[in-house]
Scaffold this active site. Structure first.
Site, PDB file in Angstrom:
ATOM      1  N   ASP A  89     -11.726 -17.526 -31.752  1.00 31.31           N
ATOM      2  CA  ASP A  89     -12.065 -16.090 -32.071  1.00 31.31           C
ATOM      3  C   ASP A  89     -13.660 -15.905 -31.038  1.00 31.31           C
ATOM      4  O   ASP A  89     -14.353 -16.048 -32.480  1.00 31.31           O
ATOM      5  CB  ASP A  89     -11.650 -15.182 -32.253  1.00 31.31           C
ATOM      6  CG  ASP A  89      -9.962 -15.050 -32.936  1.00 31.31           C
ATOM      7  OD1 ASP A  89      -9.561 -15.638 -31.936  1.00 31.31           O
ATOM      8  OD2 ASP A  89      -9.841 -14.519 -33.939  1.00 31.31           O
TER       9      ASP A  89
ATOM     10  N   HIS B  42     -18.137 -12.185 -32.557  1.00 32.92           N
ATOM     11  CA  HIS B  42     -16.450 -12.125 -33.207  1.00 32.92           C
ATOM     12  C   HIS B  42     -17.498 -11.449 -34.611  1.00 32.92           C
ATOM     13  O   HIS B  42     -16.966 -10.412 -34.462  1.00 32.92           O
ATOM     14  CB  HIS B  42     -15.832 -13.535 -33.342  1.00 32.92           C
ATOM     15  CG  HIS B  42     -14.774 -12.700 -33.781  1.00 32.92           C
ATOM     16  ND1 HIS B  42     -13.717 -12.113 -32.673  1.00 32.92           N
ATOM     17  CD2 HIS B  42     -13.572 -13.401 -34.905  1.00 32.92           C
ATOM     18  CE1 HIS B  42     -12.541 -11.383 -33.303  1.00 32.92           C
ATOM     19  NE2 HIS B  42     -12.716 -12.855 -34.289  1.00 32.92           N
TER      20      HIS B  42
ATOM     21  N   HIS C  57      -3.860 -18.322 -28.270  1.00 32.30           N
ATOM     22  CA  HIS C  57      -4.030 -17.007 -28.852  1.00 32.30           C
ATOM     23  C   HIS C  57      -4.734 -15.771 -28.173  1.00 32.30           C
ATOM     24  O   HIS C  57      -4.798 -15.478 -27.749  1.00 32.30           O
ATOM     25  CB  HIS C  57      -5.442 -17.368 -29.564  1.00 32.30           C
ATOM     26  CG  HIS C  57      -6.023 -15.824 -30.512  1.00 32.30           C
ATOM     27  ND1 HIS C  57      -5.921 -14.267 -30.055  1.00 32.30           N
ATOM     28  CD2 HIS C  57      -6.422 -15.874 -31.787  1.00 32.30           C
ATOM     29  CE1 HIS C  57      -6.222 -14.261 -31.385  1.00 32.30           C
ATOM     30  NE2 HIS C  57      -6.137 -15.198 -32.429  1.00 32.30           N
TER      31      HIS C  57
ATOM     32  N   HIS D  30     -11.110 -14.417 -41.264  1.00 34.77           N
ATOM     33  CA  HIS D  30      -9.804 -13.860 -40.391  1.00 34.77           C
ATOM     34  C   HIS D  30      -8.534 -14.774 -40.663  1.00 34.77           C
ATOM     35  O   HIS D  30      -8.399 -15.757 -40.825  1.00 34.77           O
ATOM     36  CB  HIS D  30      -9.639 -13.399 -39.105  1.00 34.77           C
ATOM     37  CG  HIS D  30     -10.882 -12.384 -39.165  1.00 34.77           C
ATOM     38  ND1 HIS D  30     -10.948 -11.903 -37.418  1.00 34.77           N
ATOM     39  CD2 HIS D  30     -11.214 -11.242 -39.634  1.00 34.77           C
ATOM     40  CE1 HIS D  30     -12.039 -11.084 -37.569  1.00 34.77           C
ATOM     41  NE2 HIS D  30     -11.780 -10.436 -39.006  1.00 34.77           N
TER      42      HIS D  30
ATOM     43  N   HIS E 246     -13.669 -18.646 -38.278  1.00 36.92           N
ATOM     44  CA  HIS E 246     -14.064 -17.788 -39.051  1.00 36.92           C
ATOM     45  C   HIS E 246     -12.429 -17.218 -39.879  1.00 36.92           C
ATOM     46  O   HIS E 246     -12.363 -17.972 -40.656  1.00 36.92           O
ATOM     47  CB  HIS E 246     -14.153 -16.976 -38.349  1.00 36.92           C
ATOM     48  CG  HIS E 246     -13.320 -16.512 -37.248  1.00 36.92           C
ATOM     49  ND1 HIS E 246     -12.108 -17.015 -36.336  1.00 36.92           N
ATOM     50  CD2 HIS E 246     -12.410 -15.296 -37.555  1.00 36.92           C
ATOM     51  CE1 HIS E 246     -11.387 -16.419 -35.872  1.00 36.92           C
ATOM     52  NE2 HIS E 246     -11.271 -14.763 -36.528  1.00 36.92           N
TER      53      HIS E 246
ATOM     54  N   HIS F   7     -13.134  -9.551 -29.349  1.00 39.74           N
ATOM     55  CA  HIS F   7     -12.841 -10.231 -28.063  1.00 39.74           C
ATOM     56  C   HIS F   7     -13.089 -10.530 -26.679  1.00 39.74           C
ATOM     57  O   HIS F   7     -13.271  -8.978 -26.996  1.00 39.74           O
ATOM     58  CB  HIS F   7     -11.130 -10.852 -28.637  1.00 39.74           C
ATOM     59  CG  HIS F   7     -10.477 -10.995 -30.297  1.00 39.74           C
ATOM     60  ND1 HIS F   7     -10.277 -12.245 -30.209  1.00 39.74           N
ATOM     61  CD2 HIS F   7     -10.022 -10.064 -30.830  1.00 39.74           C
ATOM     62  CE1 HIS F   7      -9.374 -12.283 -30.718  1.00 39.74           C
ATOM     63  NE2 HIS F   7      -9.449 -11.116 -31.880  1.00 39.74           N
TER      64      HIS F   7
ATOM     65  N   ASP G 228      -5.613 -14.953 -39.556  1.00 46.81           N
ATOM     66  CA  ASP G 228      -5.000 -15.518 -39.145  1.00 46.81           C
ATOM     67  C   ASP G 228      -5.356 -16.668 -38.603  1.00 46.81           C
ATOM     68  O   ASP G 228      -5.020 -17.283 -37.690  1.00 46.81           O
ATOM     69  CB  ASP G 228      -4.455 -14.662 -37.684  1.00 46.81           C
ATOM     70  CG  ASP G 228      -6.029 -14.247 -37.087  1.00 46.81           C
ATOM     71  OD1 ASP G 228      -7.256 -13.961 -37.597  1.00 46.81           O
ATOM     72  OD2 ASP G 228      -5.199 -14.016 -35.747  1.00 46.81           O
ATOM     73  N   HIS G 229      -6.499 -17.126 -39.020  1.00 47.51           N
ATOM     74  CA  HIS G 229      -7.387 -18.132 -39.158  1.00 47.51           C
ATOM     75  C   HIS G 229      -7.961 -18.911 -39.829  1.00 47.51           C
ATOM     76  O   HIS G 229      -7.394 -20.365 -40.059  1.00 47.51           O
ATOM     77  CB  HIS G 229      -8.689 -18.099 -38.099  1.00 47.51           C
ATOM     78  CG  HIS G 229      -8.726 -17.577 -36.522  1.00 47.51           C
ATOM     79  ND1 HIS G 229      -8.450 -18.984 -35.706  1.00 47.51           N
ATOM     80  CD2 HIS G 229      -8.217 -16.326 -36.391  1.00 47.51           C
ATOM     81  CE1 HIS G 229      -8.515 -17.956 -34.586  1.00 47.51           C
ATOM     82  NE2 HIS G 229      -7.877 -16.576 -34.593  1.00 47.51           N
TER      83      HIS G 229
END
Length: 743
Positions: free
Chosen positions: A181, A160, A422, A66, A64, A400, A68-69
């Site tokens: 996530d 998510h 994670h 975000h 996805h 989450h 952090d991904h």
């Protein structure tokens, strides 16, 4: 034989942030996600890319959009030797271009505020971002992508955020489910995550909330709206730090609905402070078909993302923002590390009437996480210290799974191996203990393994190599059940580590293969008689078929024509044929190329050559041989014309033939004029079999009549009738083959 699967976290191993996992199995390398850590700046926030060789990565899957991904994706694709393929869903690609562009702007703003001008710390440029986006390939939910070498995968809805995907990967005959996530709760606009139909061998699952259990959705929405109302009704300003896309859209829907049902609040403005706001909402409108039934139904009436009480704050200049009255402001980024949300927080934090509402998960080493501990002072973006007097409230709208949802999902998926990623180390450890306690009731051989590797710690999973093949097509189309140890005759085809057994006629249906054959033809010089060839073939091979294909006129040495019969001999169900009579002095050997056919053809060719050179072969002319044999008898020397009589030579030829069949010490020969007698002793017969201590005697008489040098009377006396017949036929064949060529 065992295969080892290696899984190494390059980020989000016992931490939240910079999700990136290396999967290696049977010569294939996959990278799962490629994020940054929001708590660190520049290169320090990247995954540990030095652990891998980017050139060896075959495919990169992004779950996805975000940060952090996905935020280190352009760095990895443009500043390393990566040459593989990148896959993500349609909404993820659409949002990534917006989100990472905004991320670049925020990083530049933060670097400007710090007074640094270090270009080496810039992860990528706008041009590199665009080049990266151009390389992205799209995948739909439930669409299977096959890349060869035993690798295929498909995406499942993960909840998510819009477009979030789980990836179900089949690699080398084994399966891995990577959740990224995910959320098991349907909210105002998104569906809950899917549960795969197939059970994976390995489950890589998030452990963000460990064993924490969320309050009910109704309770959380009540706390959220009540906190916002309390702040604004006392004249304060309520800051809600959010990421530009994701939970922001859910919270906007909740607050717009609450304002609509509470007229007394409608004079208080709600601002959405994001340069991407209008473009982000257009993305959501475009992909409304990927949201839940509630949103799809509303889209038929009106645009649910066209808010009545929320306005876009077009100018993001905080210094010029009029904040003299109460208001609600959604601003990014969600971790308060920089940007508009940080500037507004620094401006409002010291006033006790104001409030800051943290509505998502706060990552370690970020200001959002720090203020949740309610310190008395905070450090502003410029570096000065100031008191923290405003209200700080945490209401989890993080999409989450909590412990109950995660545990139930894992139980339904039922993997053989569980790898937790994670999540903070302590939360992850508590989840691992809870899962192991739950599985303790199972027999030991059915308990899944549970691991929680830190960054750079390799997890090795051993799998026995499967040796099985599916019987398919007409071979499997049968009414009776197959019996144990029953033989199956077919062609085994292995593709991408999966084997199947098929009848040759089914290859075209179940594989891209086709059945074909190679026919070979060889012209072999042959000057012998047909009868000789017939004799040799029948002595060497069983069930030799012979047929005539008519006559053909061949030119002789004098220039005339001679009608010659075309004879074709066939062996082994016509896989090998020998044709004579089509060309003078030539035998044509044809065969279908196969291990058996090649061996038979080699034997036939050797037989053709032997038929022209052995003692029993045809004489090439009617004239006697001009050379002398070393074993010529005194009879030849004593002959008046120094030429060996025809009958004597024939008798000795019969003797040589018998010597080739039986041991010389078992044959006694006696000659008198035009007659020869051979006594053969053997310890076995064709009908009587092996004799124990006894001998089987066969008496062979060969006699030429006076004036006839070609036709011999052959008599064989033996108790074993079959042996007697074989000896007689063999000698008759030699006599016929030794006759001179007829003019």
């Amino acid at each position: 034989m065992e295969d080892v699967m290696r899984i190494t976290p390059l980020g989000s191993g016992q931490e939240v942030g910079r999700s990136c996992h290396l999967l290696e199995f049977r010569g294939t390398t996959i990278l799962l996600d490629c994020g940054v850590h929001p708590g660190y700046d520049g290169l320090n926030g990247l995954p540990f890319f030095d652990r891998l060789e980017p050139e060896q990565v075959d495919v990169l899957l992004i779950t996805h959009f975000h940060l952090d991904h996905a935020a280190s994706l352009p760095y990895f694709t443009e500043r390393t030797g990566f040459k593989g393929r990148i896959f993500m869903t349609h909404p993820t690609k659409a949002v990534i271009r917006l989100l990472l562009g905004d991320y670049l702007r925020l990083m530049a703003m933060k670097k400007g505020n710090s007074g640094k001008d270090d270009k080496s710390d810039v992860l990528y440029t706008e041009a590199e971002l665009q080049a990266c986006v151009d390389k992205i390939e799209l995948i739909d939910y439930h669409q299977t992508i096959s890349l060869g070498r035993g690798l295929k995968f498909y995406a499942l809805n993960a909840g998510h955020v819009l477009g979030a995907a789980m990836f179900f990967i089949e690699i080398g005959g084994r399966t891995v489910l990577y959740t990224g996530d995910y959320s098991m709760e349907e909210d105002r606009h998104l569906m809950a995550a899917e549960v795969p139909v197939n059970k994976p061998d390995v489950l890589m699952v998030e452990a963000t909330y460990g064993v924490q259990v969320h309050a009910s959705r109704k309770e959380r929405e009540g706390r959220f709206t009540k906190t916002v109302e309390n702040v604004v009704t006392r004249g304060g300003r309520c800051l809600i730090p959010v990421f530009a896309l994701g939970r922001a859209q859910e919270l906007l829907l909740i607050l717009d609905e609450y304002w609509q049902s509470n007229p007394q609040l409608q004079n208080i403005p709600i601002w959405y402070a994001s340069k991407m706001a209008s473009r982000a909402l257009r993305v959501y409108q475009t992909y409304a078909n990927m949201m839940n039934a509630r949103i799809r139904a509303q889209m038929d009436v009106a645009n649910p993302f066209h808010f009545q009480h929320i306005k876009n704050l077009k100018s993001i200049d905080v210094d010029s923002f009029d904040d003299r009255g109460p208001s609600v402001v959604f601003a990014s980024p969600g971790m308060l590390q920089s940007g508009v949300s940080r500037q507004l927080f620094d401006r409002w934090a010291s006033d006790p009437k104001n409030g800051c509402l943290i509505a998502g998960y706060a990552v370690e080493n970020t200001l959002a996480k720090e203020i949740m501990l309610e310190p008395k002072e905070v450090v502003t973006l410029e570096g000065r210290r100031q008191p923290l007097n405003c209200l700080v409230e945490y209401v989890s709208f993080s999409a989450h799974v909590d412990f109950m949802q995660n545990r139930n999902f894992i139980s339904r998926v039922d993997p053989k191996h569980i790898i937790l990623v994670h999540g903070a180390k302590d939360e992850m450890g508590r989840l691992k203990s809870a899962l192991m306690l739950q599985h303790r009731q199972l027999p030991e051989n059915k308990r899944p393994t549970v691991t929680m590797p830190p960054n750079l710690q390799e997890v090795k999973l051993k799998f026995s190599r499967r040796r099985s093949a599916k019987v398919m097509g007409s071979l499997a189309d049968r009414e009776d059940e197959p019996q144990e140890a029953e033989e199956v005759n077919g062609i085994i085809v292995t593709q991408n580590f999966n084997s199947k057994i098929l009848a040759p006629k089914d290859l075209q249906t179940y594989t891209p293969l086709r059945v074909g054959s190679v026919t070979s033809k060889l012209h072999v010089p042959f000057s012998g008689q047909l009868s000789t060839l017939r004799l040799f073939l029948n002595e060497m091979f069983a069930e030799v078929e012979e047929r005539s294909e008519g006559f053909q006129s061949l030119e002789d040495e004098s220039g005339g024509s001679d009608p010659t019969e075309i004879i074709v001999f066939s062996l082994h169900e016509k896989q090998v044929t020998i044709t004579t009579g089509k060309a003078r002095g030539i035998a044509i050997v044809e065969w279908t190329a196969s291990p058996v056919g090649d061996i038979l053809a080699d034997s036939v060719i050797a037989l053709l050559m032997h038929a022209q050179s052995s003692a029993a072969s045809i004489k090439l002319t009617s004239k006697p041989c001009s050379h002398r044999r070393s074993d010529q008898s005194d009879l030849e020397e004593d002959a008046p014309d120094k030429k060996r009589p025809r009958t004597d030579a024939m008798l000795r030829l019969f003797h040589d033939t018998l010597l080739q069949q039986f041991d010389a010490k078992n044959i006694e020969a006696s000659y008198e004029a035009r007659k020869a007698t051979f006594e053969i002793k053997t310890d076995a017969g064709l009908e009587s079999g092996a004799l124990d201590g006894d001998c089987l005697a066969c008496n062979v008489t060969v006699e030429f009549e006076e004036g006839n040098e070609f036709d011999a009377k052959i008599t064989v006396e033996c108790e074993d009738a079959k042996l007697s017949k074989n000896i007689q036929e063999s000698l008759r064949g030699v006599a016929e083959a030794s006759a001179p060529i007829k003019p």
